[in-house]
Structure formats: structure tokens, C-alpha cells
Design an enzyme around this catalytic site. Structure first.
Site, PDB file in Angstrom:
ATOM      1  N   GLU A  49      37.527  31.788  29.093  1.00 39.74           N
ATOM      2  CA  GLU A  49      36.298  31.921  29.863  1.00 39.74           C
ATOM      3  C   GLU A  49      35.416  32.969  29.183  1.00 39.74           C
ATOM      4  O   GLU A  49      35.843  34.109  28.983  1.00 39.74           O
ATOM      5  CB  GLU A  49      36.600  32.341  31.302  1.00 39.74           C
ATOM      6  CG  GLU A  49      37.336  31.267  32.105  1.00 39.74           C
ATOM      7  CD  GLU A  49      37.638  31.694  33.528  1.00 39.74           C
ATOM      8  OE1 GLU A  49      37.229  32.824  33.909  1.00 39.74           O
ATOM      9  OE2 GLU A  49      38.281  30.931  34.259  1.00 39.74           O
ATOM     10  N   ASP A  60      31.440  40.830  39.988  1.00 43.11           N
ATOM     11  CA  ASP A  60      32.163  41.596  38.968  1.00 43.11           C
ATOM     12  C   ASP A  60      32.333  43.059  39.350  1.00 43.11           C
ATOM     13  O   ASP A  60      31.412  43.693  39.853  1.00 43.11           O
ATOM     14  CB  ASP A  60      31.424  41.506  37.631  1.00 43.11           C
ATOM     15  CG  ASP A  60      31.397  40.093  37.101  1.00 43.11           C
ATOM     16  OD1 ASP A  60      32.395  39.382  37.287  1.00 43.11           O
ATOM     17  OD2 ASP A  60      30.380  39.697  36.499  1.00 43.11           O
TER      18      ASP A  60
END
Length: 253
Positions: A49, A60
């Protein structure tokens, strides 16, 4: 069956979980990123990824966010990622998946992105802030170019919602291990087993567990409940410390 599903199934048939490392594009530098991508590819990654840097990465945690901001400061853009991958198309054994937020893809243009990403060798896409109810148009365009839109589910995803995802999910399902941002968990919550059990009933494609994964022993309580493992923050921290992705990958062999 998509190439992503096939790759995970092949790893499972070999008696192991599929390995899916995440690395922010352009981290720690534009040149070093591709060195680390090659290291991941040569040391056991089934799928890689690649994070598309974004200024407001809502899902995140601090490690990935810092990597993203560092990449942006160096001028890393979605166009740069596509251009550089296109130059290297065919060099990687692992399947490539881009992971990013909807705005850069929207700005690029969905049709143009799908065509360019396919030409660059991208097999899949993960968009954490694109809801199931709003993904039909983009998903259709991606599928026309052979790119799979990966579904994400979490601890707060009810059975009914999982079933709605399952009706059109392809590739693999990204199961978020806890409520929070990447890399923040100290321990997995007890309700994760229930979520995995319900997901196994709902989906007929592989389940990949991500968020908070640092070492193989964390997966022991889940047995065959998961088919693949995704790690990012711990890998990035290890690269920062050791200057290479190889030591982190070694622990997963």
C-alpha cells in the site's frame, strides 16, 4: 476474482498470512522511497500500500501524518507518484495499492486517474473518507480500468452495514482493529474478535487486519480469522531508525 484476492489466497495456501506493508510515497526522500519499495518487494510483501500524502489525513496517527507532511514538503504529489510508478511498471512482484483521501483523486479527475493509475501498474485503491453510499461512480470508473476499490470496516460497523459492503466488495476487506488513528493502539480491544467473526460471515473475500500491527505475535489470538496483515506506522518508525525496510520485514518471514 481480482489479482489482489488471488495474491492473498496464494499466501494462505502456502500456510501464511499475506503481508501488506504501507509506506508513504516520497518518504523519507523521493529517491529513498523507491529503494524501500524495492526492499519491501524483495522481502516478502504480497501487496504494497502506497500512501498518497495529504495535508489533512484524518485517519492517520502522528507517525504517518509526519511522513505525509515530510513528503509534501518535498513536492510529492499524486501526479509525481503516478509518473514514477509508470516509469517502473513491471519491476515489482507485489501488487500495488494506493491509499489516500478523496480530494487528490477528485482534483486529478476520476477518469484520468483511473486510466493513468492502471497504466502505472496499480491494482487497487483505498479511500478512507469515501463512504459506501457515495462510492458508486468512482468505483465504476475504477473497475472499468481494472482497479479494485477496497472496503474498510471497523468495530462500529454493524452486521447490516457489513452486508451492504459485501454486496459489492472486491479484492480484500481492510478491517480497522480499533477506534482511532493509525499506530495509536497499545492493545487490541476485546470486541475485535466479534467484529472479525461477523465480517467472516458477511464477506466471501479475504480479511486484512490493520492499524496498530507491530509484530507477528499480535496475530496469534485471531488464528484463521484473518487472511492478511497490514502494517505502516511501525514500519515507518523502523525505517527512520535503521535506514532500511529489510529488518522489519525479516520478522514477518
Amino acid at each position: 476474482m481480482t489479482s489482489l484476492t488471488q495474491r492473498i489466497n496464494a499466501a494462505n495456501k502456502a500456510g501464511r498470512k499475506a503481508i501488506i506493508p504501507f509506506l508513504t510515497a516520497g518518504f523519507p526522500t523521493k529517491n529513498d522511497f523507491f529503494t524501500h519499495l524495492e526492499e519491501l518487494d524483495a522481502n516478502g510483501a504480497d501487496i504494497i500500500e502506497i500512501g498518497v500524502p495529504f495535508s489533512d489525513p484524518a485517519a492517520d496517527g502522528p507517525v504517518v501524518e509526519a511522513a505525509s507532511l515530510k513528503a509534501l514538503e518535498q513536492g510529492v504529489t499524486l501526479q509525481w507518484i503516478i509518473d514514477e510508478l509508470t516509469k517502473r511498471k513491471g519491476q515489482y512482484q507485489a501488487e500495488l495499492v494506493l491509499m489516500g483521501y478523496i480530494n487528490p483523486f477528485y482534483q486529478y479527475g476520476f477518469e484520468k486517474f483511473a486510466q493513468d493509475a492502471a497504466n502505472a501498474g496499480v491494482s487497487g485503491l483505498i479511500v478512507p473518507d469515501l463512504p459506501l453510499d457515495e462510492d458508486d461512480d468512482f468505483k465504476t470508473i475504477l473497475k472499468q480500468h481494472g482497479i479494485t476499490l477496497i472496503s474498510l470496516i471497523g468495530l462500529n460497523t454493524p452486521k447490516e452495514r457489513m452486508q451492504a459492503y459485501a454486496e459489492k466488495a472486491e479484492g480484500y476487506v481492510y478491517v480497522v482493529s480499533y477506534m482511532g488513528t493509525t499506530g495509536a493502539a497499545v492493545a487490541f480491544p476485546p470486541e475485535l474478535k466479534k467484529t472479525l467473526s461477523e465480517a467472516r460471515e458477511a464477506f466471501n473475500i479475504p480479511l486484512a487486519l490493520g492499524f496498530g500491527i507491530k509484530e507477528p505475535k499480535q496475530l496469534e489470538p485471531f488464528g484463521d480469522a484473518i487472511d492478511a496483515v497490514v502494517f505502516g506506522s511501525a514500519l515507518i518508525k523502523d525505517i527512520e531508525k535503521k535506514g532500511s525496510a529489510i529488518p522489519f520485514m525479516e520478522r514477518w518471514k
